[in-house]
Design an enzyme around this catalytic site. Sequence first.
Site, PDB file in Angstrom:
ATOM      1  N   ALA A  66       0.861  -1.184   0.000  1.00  0.00           N
ATOM      2  CA  ALA A  66       0.000   0.000   0.000  1.00  0.00           C
ATOM      3  C   ALA A  66       0.897   1.233   0.000  1.00  0.00           C
ATOM      4  O   ALA A  66       2.034   1.177   0.490  1.00  0.00           O
ATOM      5  CB  ALA A  66      -0.879  -0.008   1.240  1.00  0.00           C
ATOM      6  N   GLY A 111       0.641  -5.149   0.797  1.00  0.00           N
ATOM      7  CA  GLY A 111      -0.497  -5.224  -0.126  1.00  0.00           C
ATOM      8  C   GLY A 111      -0.136  -5.856  -1.459  1.00  0.00           C
ATOM      9  O   GLY A 111      -0.999  -6.380  -2.159  1.00  0.00           O
ATOM     10  N   GLU A 114      -0.411  -9.478  -0.848  1.00  0.00           N
ATOM     11  CA  GLU A 114      -1.855  -9.739  -0.664  1.00  0.00           C
ATOM     12  C   GLU A 114      -2.573  -9.753  -2.016  1.00  0.00           C
ATOM     13  O   GLU A 114      -3.447 -10.590  -2.263  1.00  0.00           O
ATOM     14  CB  GLU A 114      -2.444  -8.678   0.282  1.00  0.00           C
ATOM     15  CG  GLU A 114      -1.925  -8.861   1.709  1.00  0.00           C
ATOM     16  CD  GLU A 114      -2.264  -7.706   2.646  1.00  0.00           C
ATOM     17  OE1 GLU A 114      -2.068  -6.544   2.252  1.00  0.00           O
ATOM     18  OE2 GLU A 114      -2.727  -7.986   3.764  1.00  0.00           O
ATOM     19  N   GLU A 134       4.502  -5.274   7.352  1.00  0.00           N
ATOM     20  CA  GLU A 134       3.709  -4.232   8.018  1.00  0.00           C
ATOM     21  C   GLU A 134       4.127  -4.005   9.460  1.00  0.00           C
ATOM     22  O   GLU A 134       4.042  -2.884   9.969  1.00  0.00           O
ATOM     23  CB  GLU A 134       2.206  -4.583   7.964  1.00  0.00           C
ATOM     24  CG  GLU A 134       1.573  -4.449   6.585  1.00  0.00           C
ATOM     25  CD  GLU A 134       1.678  -5.686   5.706  1.00  0.00           C
ATOM     26  OE1 GLU A 134       2.494  -6.588   6.041  1.00  0.00           O
ATOM     27  OE2 GLU A 134       0.972  -5.753   4.705  1.00  0.00           O
TER      28      GLU A 134
HETATM   29  C1  LIG Z   1      -3.016  -2.901   3.819  1.00  0.00           C
HETATM   30  C2  LIG Z   1      -1.657  -2.903   3.237  1.00  0.00           C
HETATM   31  C3  LIG Z   1      -0.591  -2.374   3.952  1.00  0.00           C
HETATM   32  C4  LIG Z   1       0.750  -2.279   3.346  1.00  0.00           C
HETATM   33  O1  LIG Z   1       0.986  -2.773   2.256  1.00  0.00           O
HETATM   34  S1  LIG Z   1       1.917  -1.404   4.213  1.00  0.00           S
HETATM   35  C5  LIG Z   1       3.313  -1.298   3.105  1.00  0.00           C
HETATM   36  C6  LIG Z   1       4.113  -2.553   3.064  1.00  0.00           C
HETATM   37  N1  LIG Z   1       5.291  -2.377   2.237  1.00  0.00           N
HETATM   38  C7  LIG Z   1       6.451  -1.934   2.724  1.00  0.00           C
HETATM   39  O2  LIG Z   1       6.602  -1.647   3.900  1.00  0.00           O
HETATM   40  C8  LIG Z   1       7.582  -1.788   1.748  1.00  0.00           C
HETATM   41  C9  LIG Z   1       8.061  -0.357   1.686  1.00  0.00           C
HETATM   42  N2  LIG Z   1       9.183  -0.216   0.779  1.00  0.00           N
HETATM   43  C10 LIG Z   1      10.436  -0.579   1.108  1.00  0.00           C
HETATM   44  O3  LIG Z   1      10.714  -1.084   2.166  1.00  0.00           O
HETATM   45  C11 LIG Z   1      11.520  -0.314   0.102  1.00  0.00           C
HETATM   46  O4  LIG Z   1      11.052   0.641  -0.812  1.00  0.00           O
HETATM   47  C12 LIG Z   1      11.957  -1.568  -0.684  1.00  0.00           C
HETATM   48  C13 LIG Z   1      12.692  -2.512   0.261  1.00  0.00           C
HETATM   49  C14 LIG Z   1      10.773  -2.257  -1.321  1.00  0.00           C
HETATM   50  C15 LIG Z   1      12.936  -1.132  -1.824  1.00  0.00           C
HETATM   51  O5  LIG Z   1      13.980  -0.388  -1.304  1.00  0.00           O
HETATM   52  P1  LIG Z   1      14.925   0.428  -2.315  1.00  0.00           P
HETATM   53  O6  LIG Z   1      15.409  -0.464  -3.389  1.00  0.00           O
HETATM   54  O7  LIG Z   1      15.982   1.119  -1.463  1.00  0.00           O
HETATM   55  O8  LIG Z   1      13.986   1.510  -2.989  1.00  0.00           O
HETATM   56  P2  LIG Z   1      13.378   2.835  -2.316  1.00  0.00           P
HETATM   57  O9  LIG Z   1      14.302   3.979  -2.577  1.00  0.00           O
HETATM   58  O10 LIG Z   1      13.002   2.577  -0.913  1.00  0.00           O
HETATM   59  O11 LIG Z   1      12.004   2.982  -3.170  1.00  0.00           O
HETATM   60  C16 LIG Z   1      11.928   3.721  -4.368  1.00  0.00           C
HETATM   61  C17 LIG Z   1      10.834   4.767  -4.200  1.00  0.00           C
HETATM   62  O12 LIG Z   1       9.604   4.048  -3.974  1.00  0.00           O
HETATM   63  C18 LIG Z   1       8.996   4.538  -2.787  1.00  0.00           C
HETATM   64  N3  LIG Z   1       8.232   3.457  -2.161  1.00  0.00           N
HETATM   65  C19 LIG Z   1       8.594   2.172  -2.038  1.00  0.00           C
HETATM   66  N4  LIG Z   1       7.638   1.464  -1.422  1.00  0.00           N
HETATM   67  C20 LIG Z   1       6.634   2.324  -1.160  1.00  0.00           C
HETATM   68  C21 LIG Z   1       5.356   2.209  -0.530  1.00  0.00           C
HETATM   69  N5  LIG Z   1       4.921   1.020  -0.080  1.00  0.00           N
HETATM   70  N6  LIG Z   1       4.606   3.311  -0.417  1.00  0.00           N
HETATM   71  C22 LIG Z   1       5.027   4.503  -0.895  1.00  0.00           C
HETATM   72  N7  LIG Z   1       6.223   4.681  -1.502  1.00  0.00           N
HETATM   73  C23 LIG Z   1       7.001   3.605  -1.628  1.00  0.00           C
HETATM   74  C24 LIG Z   1      10.159   5.018  -1.937  1.00  0.00           C
HETATM   75  O13 LIG Z   1       9.719   5.915  -0.951  1.00  0.00           O
HETATM   76  C25 LIG Z   1      11.046   5.640  -2.977  1.00  0.00           C
HETATM   77  O14 LIG Z   1      10.514   6.906  -3.286  1.00  0.00           O
HETATM   78  P3  LIG Z   1      11.497   8.198  -3.448  1.00  0.00           P
HETATM   79  O15 LIG Z   1      12.340   7.852  -4.635  1.00  0.00           O
HETATM   80  O16 LIG Z   1      10.593   9.356  -3.684  1.00  0.00           O
HETATM   81  O17 LIG Z   1      12.285   8.278  -2.208  1.00  0.00           O
END
Ligand SMILES: C/C=C/C(=O)SCCNC(=O)CCNC(=O)[C@H](O)C(C)(C)COP(=O)(O)OP(=O)(O)OC[C@H]1O[C@@H](n2cnc3c(N)ncnc32)[C@H](O)[C@@H]1OP(=O)(O)O
Length: 259
Positions: A66, A111, A114, A134
């Site tokens: 998400a 998500g 999911e 999460e």
């Molecule tokens: C009901 C459902 C609930 C949920 O799903 S809660 C969310 C669960 N998911 C997560 O917690 C994953 C979040 N993302 C990460 O941990 C990391 O990303 C990764 C490990 C997947 C990849 O890391 P890396 O390769 O260093 O890339 P990066 O610089 O973190 O990501 C590139 C851009 O993508 C944005 N981004 C990544 N995941 C999300 C997300 N889930 N929501 C919003 N933005 C996201 C970042 O912030 C960044 O953006 P910018 O370049 O502007 O800094």
Amino acid sequence: MEFETILLEERDGIFVLTINRPKVLNALNHTVLTELDRAIDFIKTKENTLGLVITGAGEKSFVAGADISEFQGKTPEEARKQSEWGQSIFKKIEDLPFPSIAAINGFALGGGLELAMSCTFRYASPNAKVGQPEVKLGLIPGYAGTQRLTRLIGHSKAMEICMTGRMVSAEEALKIGIVDRIVEENLVDEAIKSIKDIQKNSPIAVYYCKKAIMEGKEMPFEKACALESNLFGLCFATEDAKEGVSAFLEKREAKFKGK
Ligand SMILES: C/C=C/C(=O)SCCNC(=O)CCNC(=O)[C@H](O)C(C)(C)COP(=O)(O)OP(=O)(O)OC[C@H]1O[C@@H](n2cnc3c(N)ncnc32)[C@H](O)[C@@H]1OP(=O)(O)O
């Protein structure tokens, strides 16, 4: 049909739906969920659809969860409604009357996993990483991850993955049953090919198999067997069953019409 955050194309009766926000690793924001919902409703209305493949734009990510930026300032009631909304869209995907495959081309987190678990099958590229991270945000899965993951791999492994929030490699995901195949190259093409192979059988019988297994697993055994008997009976009302049985007895290949 116009979309801002997804791409939808049809290839020989199979829809390929791509979540298209590669700059944020295809995170599911409000617009993506709204458009996903619309796209699924549209696909459902198209006759003779054989299947659906869902993937993510770019080479790094299927869906990284998400969109976390939309969580700031949400009230508990808003979050509960958000969870129910996401769950209802993913249930629509699960209930489609044809097979769906998540082509996991990188991260499938939160998500994203999911969404993948609402598909009938999951194929992964070798670089795929899946998980329910999460807890690292102080949250729990909200789009039915606790429930689908448990049904997929059992409660003990599901608890370990949800409680640690760790990332699971493609090889481990295959070993423990989160993904069904690792595909070295041309992931989406392989997914399309698999759906075509499945649908060379009677598409009605394929649908009834899906229905019996998916609905039956939520029922007590006797009720689930009654569902199977009803669907087995309904097969005998189809042209496909007449054709399949005749073709076997006449030692020829069956030509199914999906009727
Ligand atoms: C009901 C459902 C609930 C949920 O799903 S809660 C969310 C669960 N998911 C997560 O917690 C994953 C979040 N993302 C990460 O941990 C990391 O990303 C990764 C490990 C997947 C990849 O890391 P890396 O390769 O260093 O890339 P990066 O610089 O973190 O990501 C590139 C851009 O993508 C944005 N981004 C990544 N995941 C999300 C997300 N889930 N929501 C919003 N933005 C996201 C970042 O912030 C960044 O953006 P910018 O370049 O502007 O800094």
